[in-house]
Design a protein around this motif. Structure first.
Motif, PDB file in Angstrom:
ATOM      1  N   THR A   1      -4.950  -9.655  -8.473  1.00  0.00           N
ATOM      2  CA  THR A   1      -3.943  -9.117  -9.403  1.00  0.00           C
ATOM      3  C   THR A   1      -3.929  -9.881 -10.418  1.00  0.00           C
ATOM      4  O   THR A   1      -4.016 -11.324 -10.192  1.00  0.00           O
ATOM      5  CB  THR A   1      -2.611  -9.086  -8.507  1.00  0.00           C
ATOM      6  OG1 THR A   1      -2.662  -8.152  -7.443  1.00  0.00           O
ATOM      7  CG2 THR A   1      -1.282  -8.148  -9.453  1.00  0.00           C
TER       8      THR A   1
ATOM      9  N   PRO B   1      -8.747  -6.805  -3.583  1.00  0.00           N
ATOM     10  CA  PRO B   1      -8.839  -6.980  -5.225  1.00  0.00           C
ATOM     11  C   PRO B   1      -7.703  -8.036  -5.680  1.00  0.00           C
ATOM     12  O   PRO B   1      -6.948  -8.304  -5.010  1.00  0.00           O
ATOM     13  CB  PRO B   1      -8.474  -5.668  -5.970  1.00  0.00           C
ATOM     14  CG  PRO B   1      -7.888  -4.863  -4.716  1.00  0.00           C
ATOM     15  CD  PRO B   1      -8.259  -5.594  -3.438  1.00  0.00           C
TER      16      PRO B   1
ATOM     17  N   CYS C   1       0.208   0.845  -7.994  1.00  0.00           N
ATOM     18  CA  CYS C   1      -0.844  -0.138  -8.594  1.00  0.00           C
ATOM     19  C   CYS C   1      -1.827  -0.494  -7.563  1.00  0.00           C
ATOM     20  O   CYS C   1      -3.008  -0.590  -7.521  1.00  0.00           O
ATOM     21  CB  CYS C   1      -0.358  -1.247  -9.488  1.00  0.00           C
ATOM     22  SG  CYS C   1      -1.640  -2.326  -9.909  1.00  0.00           S
ATOM     23  N   TYR C   2      -1.060  -1.058  -6.314  1.00  0.00           N
ATOM     24  CA  TYR C   2      -1.939  -1.758  -5.319  1.00  0.00           C
ATOM     25  C   TYR C   2      -2.810  -0.623  -4.685  1.00  0.00           C
ATOM     26  O   TYR C   2      -3.972  -0.769  -4.356  1.00  0.00           O
ATOM     27  CB  TYR C   2      -1.015  -2.425  -4.393  1.00  0.00           C
ATOM     28  CG  TYR C   2      -0.741  -3.794  -4.757  1.00  0.00           C
ATOM     29  CD1 TYR C   2      -1.598  -4.843  -5.106  1.00  0.00           C
ATOM     30  CD2 TYR C   2       0.731  -4.080  -5.076  1.00  0.00           C
ATOM     31  CE1 TYR C   2      -1.004  -6.070  -5.543  1.00  0.00           C
ATOM     32  CE2 TYR C   2       1.116  -5.250  -5.475  1.00  0.00           C
ATOM     33  CZ  TYR C   2       0.279  -6.372  -5.692  1.00  0.00           C
ATOM     34  OH  TYR C   2       0.567  -7.344  -6.260  1.00  0.00           O
TER      35      TYR C   2
ATOM     36  N   ASN D   1      -3.789   2.155  -5.344  1.00  0.00           N
ATOM     37  CA  ASN D   1      -5.156   2.625  -6.380  1.00  0.00           C
ATOM     38  C   ASN D   1      -6.260   1.592  -6.233  1.00  0.00           C
ATOM     39  O   ASN D   1      -7.463   1.844  -6.370  1.00  0.00           O
ATOM     40  CB  ASN D   1      -4.801   2.721  -7.871  1.00  0.00           C
ATOM     41  CG  ASN D   1      -3.684   3.847  -8.181  1.00  0.00           C
ATOM     42  OD1 ASN D   1      -3.650   4.833  -7.264  1.00  0.00           O
ATOM     43  ND2 ASN D   1      -3.292   4.277  -9.056  1.00  0.00           N
ATOM     44  N   LYS D   2      -5.784   0.317  -6.370  1.00  0.00           N
ATOM     45  CA  LYS D   2      -6.837  -0.927  -6.397  1.00  0.00           C
ATOM     46  C   LYS D   2      -7.378  -0.766  -5.209  1.00  0.00           C
ATOM     47  O   LYS D   2      -8.781  -1.085  -4.937  1.00  0.00           O
ATOM     48  CB  LYS D   2      -6.068  -2.151  -6.771  1.00  0.00           C
ATOM     49  CG  LYS D   2      -5.768  -2.295  -8.018  1.00  0.00           C
ATOM     50  CD  LYS D   2      -5.107  -3.719  -8.165  1.00  0.00           C
ATOM     51  CE  LYS D   2      -5.187  -4.473  -9.655  1.00  0.00           C
ATOM     52  NZ  LYS D   2      -6.021  -5.206  -9.916  1.00  0.00           N
ATOM     53  N   PHE D   3      -6.597  -0.727  -4.173  1.00  0.00           N
ATOM     54  CA  PHE D   3      -7.252  -0.684  -2.666  1.00  0.00           C
ATOM     55  C   PHE D   3      -8.231   0.645  -2.186  1.00  0.00           C
ATOM     56  O   PHE D   3      -9.430   0.246  -2.018  1.00  0.00           O
ATOM     57  CB  PHE D   3      -6.395  -0.735  -1.511  1.00  0.00           C
ATOM     58  CG  PHE D   3      -5.281  -1.951  -1.570  1.00  0.00           C
ATOM     59  CD1 PHE D   3      -5.298  -3.141  -2.464  1.00  0.00           C
ATOM     60  CD2 PHE D   3      -4.615  -2.370  -0.319  1.00  0.00           C
ATOM     61  CE1 PHE D   3      -4.602  -4.289  -2.333  1.00  0.00           C
ATOM     62  CE2 PHE D   3      -3.787  -3.423  -0.262  1.00  0.00           C
ATOM     63  CZ  PHE D   3      -3.736  -4.308  -1.077  1.00  0.00           C
TER      64      PHE D   3
ATOM     65  N   ASP E   1      -2.429  -6.395 -15.163  1.00  0.00           N
ATOM     66  CA  ASP E   1      -1.731  -5.428 -14.036  1.00  0.00           C
ATOM     67  C   ASP E   1      -0.329  -5.177 -14.192  1.00  0.00           C
ATOM     68  O   ASP E   1       0.270  -4.276 -14.400  1.00  0.00           O
ATOM     69  CB  ASP E   1      -2.058  -5.823 -12.542  1.00  0.00           C
ATOM     70  CG  ASP E   1      -3.431  -5.609 -12.205  1.00  0.00           C
ATOM     71  OD1 ASP E   1      -4.247  -4.670 -12.712  1.00  0.00           O
ATOM     72  OD2 ASP E   1      -4.010  -6.533 -11.579  1.00  0.00           O
TER      73      ASP E   1
ATOM     74  N   TYR F   1       0.889  -1.471  -0.014  1.00  0.00           N
ATOM     75  CA  TYR F   1       0.040  -0.011   0.105  1.00  0.00           C
ATOM     76  C   TYR F   1       0.865   1.326   0.165  1.00  0.00           C
ATOM     77  O   TYR F   1       0.578   2.279  -0.784  1.00  0.00           O
ATOM     78  CB  TYR F   1      -1.097   0.058   1.452  1.00  0.00           C
ATOM     79  CG  TYR F   1      -2.019   0.929   1.364  1.00  0.00           C
ATOM     80  CD1 TYR F   1      -3.012   0.827   0.235  1.00  0.00           C
ATOM     81  CD2 TYR F   1      -1.872   2.125   2.016  1.00  0.00           C
ATOM     82  CE1 TYR F   1      -4.172   1.840   0.316  1.00  0.00           C
ATOM     83  CE2 TYR F   1      -3.088   3.179   2.054  1.00  0.00           C
ATOM     84  CZ  TYR F   1      -4.157   2.673   0.990  1.00  0.00           C
ATOM     85  OH  TYR F   1      -5.083   3.862   1.017  1.00  0.00           O
TER      86      TYR F   1
ATOM     87  N   ALA G   1      -9.738   2.027  -4.752  1.00  0.00           N
ATOM     88  CA  ALA G   1     -11.123   1.778  -5.564  1.00  0.00           C
ATOM     89  C   ALA G   1     -11.994   0.798  -4.923  1.00  0.00           C
ATOM     90  O   ALA G   1     -13.407   1.096  -5.188  1.00  0.00           O
ATOM     91  CB  ALA G   1     -10.637   1.439  -6.838  1.00  0.00           C
ATOM     92  N   ALA G   2     -11.364  -0.182  -4.151  1.00  0.00           N
ATOM     93  CA  ALA G   2     -12.180  -0.876  -3.337  1.00  0.00           C
ATOM     94  C   ALA G   2     -12.691  -0.559  -2.045  1.00  0.00           C
ATOM     95  O   ALA G   2     -13.553  -1.158  -1.160  1.00  0.00           O
ATOM     96  CB  ALA G   2     -11.576  -2.586  -3.239  1.00  0.00           C
TER      97      ALA G   2
END
Ligand code: DLL
Length: 432
Positions: free
Chosen positions: A64, A62, A37-38, A40-42, A68, A32, A44-45
């Motif tokens: 991977t 999420p 990338c992580y 942003n994904k976290f 990605d 984090y 977004a979730a």
């Protein structure tokens, strides 16, 4: 039976779970903080690392995917500055850009230890002479097994891929006891020995450590009888570390996953829901110790199942079954899901089939067609039409009863299917 790292391989299951949770939380914090990338994904979730308080909370995170990694090519998924990365490998992907993976000094130490575990489980000790017949290079296979063997204290012969006759000469002269390769290359070696008139019993070869591609129990039996060795399976993928994710012990009842280093889940590849223990589905892996290239819920695309029951060898780690193949290699023929390894199993049950086959999938009008090309052994390469027809009907009938779809079966000349040094190409899908 020897165990390389009893502390981690034989931990009581509650302790494994506790260690996994602690390492998972540390990994999530690290990615984090360090990997956009992580983060942003976290975000977004709607998740922060602190939301993961139990292993069950993993399901909130999420996935991977290879996509990605491609989007962040080459170094975007690294969690440490390049100056801390001491080794770079990449995946053997056939389409588009390969994926690039990195290791810190400590990652390499951990990796060697993980490989030493499954090599020891297969019976390799410091007395062995290990011949590596994987290509040295960006592929993780050769270096992974090389460093694991050295850690055990075995004598390593870094031969590399191909040049089979020389490979066999070295086996004879250097008194190789363990062969490292893909299972399909082991067959190529057996064929060359037969051609050269080398009796495997005259060698000291006793064990094979085979991995890098799916293979059936039938192929295992064939390799074992032709080379006179014990053939063991080991599994891994470059995105997650390379070889060293899992490997068989001599009970040969599934590959032990090193669970202090990887958290394994099985999901339904369609709905992405986590499936209960024992279900067949896609393996999803989270790395728990990696520094340079941590992976959170990586979708491997490999189809397998997990068995948490105790193993006779004394290891407590979960075992994954031989993979049926990859969900993206799964063929949908007339609406039926077919894995190449299912066909391989059928072929091995029929006398006279060689371990060389190719599946050709095509369309005739709107209908899918499956052609199975099989090489036959020279001694049944038939002069009699009637026998030939019986053989073909027998294979076609068995295929139909196992797969539920019809296939046309065709015999091809001995040695006409290309031999490989690395991973075999089993499927030609002309519909693509
Ligand atoms: O093949 C790593 C490896 C090298 C494993 C040597 C074992 C021995 P990749 O090139 O990234 O890495 O390919 C990974 O190969 O997702 C599986 O589909 C397949 N695979 C690897 N080992 C096995 C196995 C290496 N034992 C991909 N059984 C994985 C079935 C396997 N499939």
């Amino acid at each position: 039976m020897q165990i390389w790292d009893p502390q981690h391989e034989c931990m009581p299951r509650e302790e494994i779970a506790q260690l996994q949770l602690e390492r998972l939380q540390a990994t999530l914090n690290r990615v984090y903080k360090n990997v956009t990338c992580y983060r942003n994904k976290f975000n977004a979730a709607g998740i922060v690392p602190e939301d993961v308080q139990s292993l069950a909370d993993l399901a909130k995170l999420p996935f991977t995917t290879k996509e990605d990694l491609r989007l962040n090519y080459p170094y975007g998924m690294f969690a440490v500055p390049l100056r801390e990365v001491v080794r770079i490998h990449s995946s053997s992907g056939t389409t588009g850009k390969p994926t690039v993976v990195g290791y810190t000094k400590n990652d390499l130490k951990v990796w060697s230890n993980l490989v030493a575990r499954f090599m020891t489980a297969a019976g390799v000790t410091s007395d062995d002479v290990v011949q590596i017949a994987f290509g040295y290079g960006l592929f993780t296979g050769a270096f992974g097994l090389h460093y694991g063997s050295e850690l055990i204290g075995a004598s390593v012969i870094p031969f590399g891929a191909g040049n089979t006759e020389k490979q066999i000469m070295i086996m004879q002269d250097y008194r190789t006891t363990a062969l490292v390769s893909t299972p399909s290359y082991a067959i190529t070696v057996a064929e060359h020995m037969e051609k050269m008139g080398v009796d495997p019993k005259s060698l000291l070869l006793k064990v094979g450590l085979f991995g890098g591609e799916p293979w059936s129990e039938g192929l295992r039996r064939d390799i074992e009888s032709r080379l006179g060795i014990t053939a063991t399976d080991n599994y891994g993928l470059s995105e997650v570390i390379g070889p060293g994710v899992a490997g068989e012990c001599l009970c040969k009842c599934g590959m032990h996953i090193s669970e202090d280093a990887f958290l394994a889940e099985i999901i339904d590849p369609e709905t992405c829901e986590t499936l209960p223990p024992g279900s067949v589905g896609e393996l999803v892996l989270t790395s728990l110790t990696k520094e340079a290239f941590p992976m959170v819920r990586y979708r491997t695309r490999d189809i397998t199942s997990l068995d948490y029951s105790a193993c006779d060898c004394g290891r407590t780690t979960v075992r994954m079954s031989k993979t049926m193949g990859r969900s993206d290699d799964m063929l949908i023929i007339k609406g039926v899901n077919v894995y190449p390894s299912q066909i391989e199993d059928v072929l091995f049950a029929v006398e006279g089939c060689q371990p060389h086959y190719q599946l050709v999938v095509d369309k005739q009008g709107a209908m899918d067609t499956l052609e199975i090309r099989i090489e036959v052994t020279e001694n049944i390469f038939f002069d009699e039409m009637r026998k030939q027809k019986e053989f073909l009907d027998n294979v076609a009938r068995r295929i139909h009863s196992v797969l539920g779809v019809g296939a046309s079966v065709k015999l091809v000349e001995p040695k006409s299917i290309p031999r490989v040094e690395g991973k075999a190409i089993r499927v030609i899908d002309k519909r693509k």
